[in-house]
Design an enzyme around this catalytic site. Structure first.
Site, PDB file in Angstrom:
ATOM      1  N   SER A 265       0.810  -1.221   0.000  1.00 12.96           N
ATOM      2  CA  SER A 265       0.000   0.000   0.000  1.00 12.96           C
ATOM      3  C   SER A 265       0.844   1.272   0.000  1.00 12.96           C
ATOM      4  O   SER A 265       0.439   2.280  -0.589  1.00 12.96           O
ATOM      5  CB  SER A 265      -0.936   0.008   1.207  1.00 12.96           C
ATOM      6  OG  SER A 265      -1.787  -1.111   1.171  1.00 12.96           O
TER       7      SER A 265
ATOM      8  N   HIS B  89       1.246   4.886   4.592  1.00 15.36           N
ATOM      9  CA  HIS B  89       0.402   5.470   3.551  1.00 15.36           C
ATOM     10  C   HIS B  89       0.759   6.937   3.317  1.00 15.36           C
ATOM     11  O   HIS B  89       0.890   7.385   2.168  1.00 15.36           O
ATOM     12  CB  HIS B  89      -1.069   5.357   3.950  1.00 15.36           C
ATOM     13  CG  HIS B  89      -1.590   3.961   3.911  1.00 15.36           C
ATOM     14  ND1 HIS B  89      -2.915   3.649   4.122  1.00 15.36           N
ATOM     15  CD2 HIS B  89      -0.964   2.771   3.692  1.00 15.36           C
ATOM     16  CE1 HIS B  89      -3.088   2.341   4.015  1.00 15.36           C
ATOM     17  NE2 HIS B  89      -1.910   1.788   3.768  1.00 15.36           N
TER      18      HIS B  89
END
Length: 356
Positions: A252, A310
Site C-alpha cells: 500500500s 500510507h
C-alpha cells in the site's frame, strides 16, 4: 505495510491434564491439598495478557523484548538513501540499454514478422494466443504484471507452515525486529490476506497505464521500489515515536505513491469506486480525502492500517512528480554518459582482441 498485526506477549497456558501426568504416583495415598496462592503472590505474577486481536496478519512467533533505541533508525535511513540512489541509477542504465537494444533488433523483428506471414499459421496454438493477449496489453499493464506475479508468489509462501518464521522475519517490517533493512523492500511484496493482496493489485493495475505513460517503464520501476522502502522508513519513525511496534506488510505504501503521483499530475481526472460506479469524483478530491483519512488515523492511533506508511508513500509521490523528476531523472545524463564510455571502451578492447 498496509496491515498491522499484534504479537502475543506470552505463550499458551499449559493444560491442567499435562500437569497431572507429570506428578509422581503415590499409591493409594491421598495427596495433600495445595494451599491457595495469596493475593500478593498473584499480583506479583503480573497481569494476564489480553487476547490477541483479529487481524489480517499472522501472529508473531516471538514477542518484542523492550523498546528499541532510536539509534536503530540510522541503518534504515542509510539503506533507504542508498537503495533509492541505486534504483534510479540502475533505471537510467536500463533505459539506455533498452533503447540500444531496440535499435539493434529492429531489422530482426522485421524479418521475424515477414517469416510469420510466409509460414503457414497453426490454428489453436496456445503460444500464439498468449502472445496475442500479451500484445493487447498496454505498456503499463505489461510492466506491473511482473510485480503482481511476485506478490502472488510471496503470498503462496505464507501458506507454507515451514516458512512462517522466515516470512515473519524478512517479509514484515518492524523497527524492533532483528532484520531491519531487507524487510523494508521485501515487505512491499508481502501479503498474508487474499483480500488485501487483491485490493492492492487491482489499484496498481488500474493506475498502471497512467503512471507508466507519465514516467516510462524504467523510471516507474525505480519510483515504485524506492517508494516501498521510503514508506517503510516513515513507518519505522512513527512506530519509534508512538511506541507501537506492530509488524506491517503490504504494497500500500508504494501504491499510494503511484496513486498520489497520478492524482497530482492529473487532478481533474474522474475516478469511481469499483462497487459503486455511479458515484464519480475527481482525482484531486480523492487524494485529499485519502490524506485526511490517514492523517486522522495516525493522530488517533488507529491500528488496522499502517497510516504512517500510507502518508509517507503519498507525500513521496506528490514530491516526485512536482520536484523529484526534475532533480533526479533529468540529471541522469552524467551517469549514462559514463556508462556509455565504459561500454564503448570495453567493446573496443574486445574487438581488438578478436582481430588479433
Amino acid at each position: 505495510m498496509a496491515w498491522r498485526c499484534w504479537a502475543r506477549a506470552a505463550g499458551p497456558r499449559p493444560h491442567r491434564l499435562a500437569l497431572l501426568l507429570l506428578q509422581p504416583r503415590r499409591g493409594f495415598r491421598r495427596a495433600r491439598p495445595r494451599p491457595e496462592e495469596p493475593p500478593a503472590a498473584a499480583a506479583e505474577a503480573g497481569p494476564v495478557p489480553p487476547p490477541r486481536r483479529r487481524s489480517l496478519c499472522p501472529p508473531s512467533p516471538t514477542a518484542a523484548a523492550g523498546r528499541p533505541s532510536p539509534r536503530r533508525l540510522v541503518k534504515p535511513l542509510l539503506f533507504a538513501v542508498g537503495f533509492t540512489g541505486s534504483a534510479f541509477g540502475s533505471a537510467a542504465i536500463w533505459q539506455y540499454e533498452s533503447l540500444k537494444s531496440r535499435v539493434q533488433t529492429y531489422f530482426e523483428e522485421a524479418r521475424a514478422d515477414w517469416m510469420d506471414k510466409v509460414r503457414p499459421q497453426k490454428r489453436g496454438d496456445f503460444r500464439k494466443q498468449v502472445n496475442s493477449w500479451w500484445n493487447s496489453l498496454t505498456e503499463g499493464q505489461r510492466t506491473v504484471t511482473g510485480i503482481i506475479a511476485a506478490n502472488v508468489f510471496v503470498f503462496c509462501l505464507w501458506r507454507l507452515p515451514g516458512m512462517r518464521r522466515i516470512m515473519f522475519t524478512y517479509f514484515t517490517s518492524n523497527p524492533s525486529s532483528r532484520a531491519l533493512c531487507s524487510p523494508m523492500l521485501l515487505s512491499t511484496f508481502s501479503h498474508f490476506s487474499l483480500f488485501h493482496m487483491a485490493a492492492n493489485m487491482y489499484v496498481l493495475w488500474s493506475f498502471s497505464s497512467s503512471i507508466v505513460s507519465l514516467l516510462g517503464c524504467e523510471q516507474f520501476i525505480a519510483v515504485y521500489l524506492s517508494a516501498g522502502v521510503i514508506s517503510t522508513f516513515v513507518s519505522y519513525v512513527a512506530k519509534m515515536a508512538t511506541g507501537r511496534f506492530e509488524p506491517s506488510l503490504g504494497a500500500s505504501g508504494a501504491i499510494m505513491t503511484v496513486l498520489a503521483a497520478v492524482c497530482t499530475k492529473v487532478p481533474e481526472a474522474k475516478l469511481a469506486i469499483i462497487l459503486l460506479p455511479m458515484f464519480t469524483f475527481t482525482a484531486g478530491s480523492a487524494l485529499k480525502a485519502i490524506i485526511a483519512f490517514d492523517t486522522a488515523g495516525l493522530a488517533l492511533g488507529w491500528r488496522l492500517f499502517d497510516h504512517a506508511a500510507h502518508l509517507g508513500g503519498a507525500l513521496f509521490g506528490m514530491w516526485y512528480v512536482t520536484y523529484g523528476h526534475e532533480l533526479i531523472w533529468k540529471n541522469r545524463e552524467p551517469l549514462v554518459k559514463a556508462w556509455h564510455e565504459m561500454r564503448t571502451k570495453n567493446t573496443g578492447k574486445g574487438g581488438g582482441g578478436r582481430s588479433n
